[in-house]
Design an enzyme around this catalytic site. Structure first.
Site, PDB file in Angstrom:
ATOM      1  NE  ARG A 100      -2.240  -1.316   3.408  1.00 11.55           N
ATOM      2  CZ  ARG A 100      -2.651  -0.874   4.805  1.00 11.55           C
ATOM      3  NH1 ARG A 100      -3.756  -0.404   4.747  1.00 11.55           N
ATOM      4  NH2 ARG A 100      -1.703  -1.335   5.728  1.00 11.55           N
ATOM      5  CG  ASN A 159      -4.043  -4.435   3.490  1.00 11.67           C
ATOM      6  OD1 ASN A 159      -3.408  -4.304   2.510  1.00 11.67           O
ATOM      7  ND2 ASN A 159      -3.063  -4.398   4.764  1.00 11.67           N
TER       8      ASN A 159
END
Length: 98
Positions: free
Chosen positions: A27, A45
């Site tokens: 990320r 996520n």
């Protein structure tokens, strides 16, 4: 539609990335890459171990981002990337991690 309007056409894509993509800085690296490409949206996520993202910007920049997502950062092991264009009115202000 003028040439400038075509050049500036904003597209929005929903993306799912599967593989070893959590716990490897995926990320954070995605946010950095999106900022470098001047894209907007978000990355998060999911409980199943995959990562999802909403990416918004000019088509050429989105293509570059999709190409990057196919491998991600060095520690990631991407096995699958799926994406689809979304027709939404909302315009994101920046790209962020959720």
């Amino acid at each position: 539609m003028s040439r400038n309007e075509l050049d500036e056409r904003i597209e929005t894509y929903y993306v799912r990335v599967r593989g070893v993509v959590q716990g490897v800085g995926f990320r954070h690296a995605t946010v950095r890459e999106a900022h470098a490409l001047k894209l907007r949206g978000w990355v998060a996520n999911l409980e199943d171990g995959s990562v999802e993202a909403m990416i918004q910007g000019p088509g050429a920049q989105i293509d570059r981002m999709l190409a990057w997502l196919r491998h991600g950062p060095p520690a990631a092991r991407v096995t699958e990337v799926t994406f689809e264009e979304r027709l939404i009115e909302r315009r994101f202000d920046r790209f962020q991690q959720q």
